[in-house]
Design an enzyme around this catalytic site. Structure first.
Site, mmCIF file in Angstrom:
data_model
loop_
_atom_site.group_PDB
_atom_site.id
_atom_site.type_symbol
_atom_site.label_atom_id
_atom_site.label_comp_id
_atom_site.label_asym_id
_atom_site.label_seq_id
_atom_site.Cartn_x
_atom_site.Cartn_y
_atom_site.Cartn_z
ATOM 1 N N ARG A 90 0.830 -1.200 0.000
ATOM 2 C CA ARG A 90 0.000 0.000 0.000
ATOM 3 C C ARG A 90 0.869 1.257 0.000
ATOM 4 N NH1 ARG A 90 -4.627 1.834 4.469
ATOM 5 N NH2 ARG A 90 -4.977 3.893 3.566
ATOM 6 N N TYR A 244 -14.163 10.314 -1.971
ATOM 7 C CA TYR A 244 -13.206 9.870 -3.001
ATOM 8 C C TYR A 244 -13.273 10.755 -4.247
ATOM 9 C CZ TYR A 244 -12.146 5.645 -0.369
ATOM 10 O OH TYR A 244 -11.722 4.764 0.596
#
Length: 421
Positions: A90, A244
């Site tokens: 990540r 988002y």
């Protein structure tokens, strides 16, 4: 009822356990199996999980295994919450795209594609094991990128529904502002996973009064602040975009911001270390407050609701899930996976009708769906050219030089996870 959680060694799991304990009348679990290859994490997480069940007088049995086949055998539902490559992968997803001037994020843009390429083959292997061992089990996918992963599962013929906590987070937030119970709030939630808008907020049911205009008039500043978007933008849209959407509506600002601070992955890795130390404390018998900062708020409530509806009559009849489009958004193919309100029952999820969308939203949904088509093709078949095409199609990239540079970086940073590289 038996449930299996693949990725059960995640630091998220106590949030899930807490929900299972509190909502046991909705989802009466007799056995919960935590499945994870990391035996050391499993020991810490399962110890806390058993103490949470005991404190809340839950009679269910919690077991652990590193063997997927054994863990999913006879399960009524299998929850997937994987992170292939862990926080280290990540961290890469959130950093190397910045070298090309593009947003670094684990589910959006180039980082999201990298995660899809790592994740889809692993999830499909797990799903095949579930089908061989227990073909009647439902698969509930909470593994990001949820839309792409859920589509891979559905295309392969698995009984799967995708789940995200964005919608339930908005539902809880609006319920607090309206001073009503969350069950009274229904969202006109439309879009894709991590690309969605709340077009309406209805009281009492899907056909109830739309109180969103009043919410924006009275609480618009607070809502915009939570989204980290300008109040002017939210007001002009007249809807509430998922947070988002900030990666799209303020891309360059976000890139500059991300370049000035440690990655979210680095923050989470430090948090996970502290959480695991807490989980090892035999006196701890509830989820710690620090877990709320880890993310995944209300994940447990959403998971319980969905599992209860798929397995019986305990859940809400209408929920926001990820499932096949099947004509709901007429500008997308039937086998696109969308995130909308759906009627959920033993036979799966059926999307509710959606009004014609403003081109402002429909255009972006169509563009990102085209990227997701190419992303899934790259995840299933591999190859540098497929990776390049997916990156070039993404609206946050879209330039030849960017796509070329990002392709090279993606492959270099993920070679160990890509069988074809």
């Amino acid at each position: 009822m038996k449930l299996a959680v693949v990725g059960g060694g995640s630091t998220y799991t106590p949030e899930l356990i807490d929900g299972f304990a509190r909502l046991r009348d909705t989802l009466p679990i007799e056995e919960l199996v935590l499945v994870d290859p990391a035996a050391d994490r499993l020991e810490l997480v399962s110890g806390l999980a058993r103490r949470i069940f005991a404190k809340q007088d839950h009679a269910g049995k919690i077991t652990t295994t590193t063997d997927i086949d054994a863990g999913v055998a006879d399960a009524d539902a299998v929850l997937l919450q994987l992170r292939v490559g862990g926080q280290a992968a990540r961290n890469q997803d959130e950093t190397w795209p910045l070298e090309c001037g593009c947003v670094g994020q684990e589910t959006t843009g180039a980082g999201g594609l990298a995660k899809a390429l790592r994740t889809v083959p692993v999830v499909l292997d797990i799903a095949e094991r579930v089908r061989r061992t227990n073909p009647d089990a439902w698969i509930i996918d909470f593994t990001n990128p949820v839309g792409i992963v859920t589509r891979a599962l559905l295309q392969a013929g698995h009984k799967a529904v995708g789940l995200c906590n964005v919608a339930i987070g908005f539902q809880r937030k609006f319920a607090r502002l309206l001073e009503v119970e969350p069950g009274q709030v229904h969202l006109d939630h439309v879009g894709l996973n991590h690309l969605s808008w709340e077009l309406g907020v209805r009281l009492g049911g899907p056909d109830g009064e739309n109180v969103l205009p009043g919410l924006l008039a009275e609480h618009g500043d607070a809502i915009a602040d939570d989204l980290r978007m300008p109040r002017k933008l939210v007001g002009r849209l007249g809807v509430v975009p998922s947070y988002y959407l900030r990666y799209f509506y303020a891309h360059d600002e976000v890139v500059r911001e991300l370049g000035t601070k440690p990655s979210r992955a680095a923050e989470v890795a430090a948090m996970e270390k502290e959480l695991l130390e807490m989980y090892g404390d035999p006196a701890l018998d509830e989820k710690p407050e620090l877990l709320a900062k880890r993310g995944g708020a209300f994940y447990s409530e959403a998971a319980v609701d969905l599992a209860a509806s798929l397995l019986g009559d305990g859940g809400s009849p209408v929920q926001v899930v990820n499932t096949y489009n099947n004509g709901t958004l007429p500008f997308l193919a039937d086998d696109a996976v969308i995130e909308v309100q759906a009627r959920v029952g033993r036979d799966g999820a059926t999307p509710l009708a959606v009004p014609a969308l403003d081109p402002l939203y429909a255009g972006l949904i169509a563009n990102v769906t085209a990227y997701e088509d190419l992303a899934l093709e790259a995840a299933l078949r591999g190859g540098r050219d497929r990776v390049f095409k997916a990156l070039l199609a993404h609206p946050l990239i879209g330039q030849f030089d960017y796509a070329e540079g990002l392709t090279d970086r993606l492959i270099a940073h993920n070679r160990e996870h890509l069988a074809w590289a």
